[in-house]
Design an enzyme around this catalytic site. Sequence first.
Site, mmCIF file in Angstrom:
data_model
loop_
_atom_site.group_PDB
_atom_site.id
_atom_site.type_symbol
_atom_site.label_atom_id
_atom_site.label_comp_id
_atom_site.label_asym_id
_atom_site.label_seq_id
_atom_site.Cartn_x
_atom_site.Cartn_y
_atom_site.Cartn_z
ATOM 1 C CG MET A 55 -11.704 -2.919 5.108
ATOM 2 S SD MET A 55 -10.138 -2.519 4.290
ATOM 3 C CE MET A 55 -9.295 -1.578 5.577
ATOM 4 C CG MET A 80 -8.633 6.929 2.379
ATOM 5 S SD MET A 80 -7.708 6.670 3.911
ATOM 6 C CE MET A 80 -6.155 7.490 3.525
ATOM 7 C CB SER A 90 -0.903 0.016 1.236
ATOM 8 O OG SER A 90 -1.519 1.283 1.367
ATOM 9 C CG ASP A 137 -5.396 2.528 0.894
ATOM 10 O OD1 ASP A 137 -6.321 1.705 0.767
ATOM 11 O OD2 ASP A 137 -4.292 2.246 1.407
ATOM 12 C CG ASP A 193 -6.166 -2.865 3.359
ATOM 13 O OD1 ASP A 193 -5.153 -2.647 4.037
ATOM 14 O OD2 ASP A 193 -6.708 -2.004 2.638
ATOM 15 C CG HIS A 242 -4.104 -1.595 -1.556
ATOM 16 N ND1 HIS A 242 -5.142 -2.409 -1.970
ATOM 17 C CD2 HIS A 242 -4.617 -0.819 -0.569
ATOM 18 C CE1 HIS A 242 -6.217 -2.149 -1.261
ATOM 19 N NE2 HIS A 242 -5.936 -1.173 -0.411
ATOM 20 C CG HIS A 286 -9.474 0.096 -0.492
ATOM 21 N ND1 HIS A 286 -8.944 -0.113 0.769
ATOM 22 C CD2 HIS A 286 -10.824 0.061 -0.333
ATOM 23 C CE1 HIS A 286 -9.917 -0.276 1.636
ATOM 24 N NE2 HIS A 286 -11.068 -0.165 1.003
ATOM 25 C CG MET A 335 -11.261 3.142 2.124
ATOM 26 S SD MET A 335 -9.932 3.055 3.347
ATOM 27 C CE MET A 335 -8.518 3.392 2.285
#
Length: 218
Positions: A135, A35, A8, A33, A173, A31, A64, A66
């Site tokens: 998660m 957000m 990540s 993220d 994760d 990965h 991913h 979020m």
Amino acid sequence: MDCHIHPSILSADFANFERDLQRISSADAVHVDVMDNHFVPNLSWGPAVVKRLREVSPLPFDVHLMIEDADRWAPEYAQMGCESVTFHAEAAQAPIRLARSLRAEGAQTGMALRPATAVEPYLDMLSELDMLLIMTVEPGFGGQAFLEVTLPKIRRAAEAIAGSGAQLRLQVDGGITEETIVRAAEAGADTFVAGSSVFGAEDLSAAISALREKARTV
């Protein structure tokens, strides 16, 4: 066992993303993220940054999301060429329709569940997914400790996937280390997101190899 390691970049050096992407080139994917400081209490980056990073990455992108309003924003990441796009079940109004739209754009589709979200309501849509993400920490921040309470849910998800005949990966994760990756693999996970345990190492490639070997011992 067959396993995938996805470092990540939330734990990478933000001033040296391109360098760090090269340093993890032995991984299976990176990965990413995304957000929005609404769905989770943290803010990372948006489409423009992800698009540029994708252009310089030697690895496929495992994005991913979020974020709130996943139905609106997830297809944009597929359109920019991200190979896999994962949305949160809790943030999708029409998860089956969204999964199909991502596939229509050429991306693999993943769905993520928070630690306290039950997997059972979503088992009937396994055939619509390429990956299910459980998660193992509360989403939003890197460096958290693995939540042992998620192991039974991982086992139930793995059993359901095996029983369904669907071809999809089971990703975990949060808090993945050389110790916890073994427990997650024993529970049935086959794809592992690792942040600080990779980027906190002196030799990133060696850290990736060590995680992979630990998972393969199961």
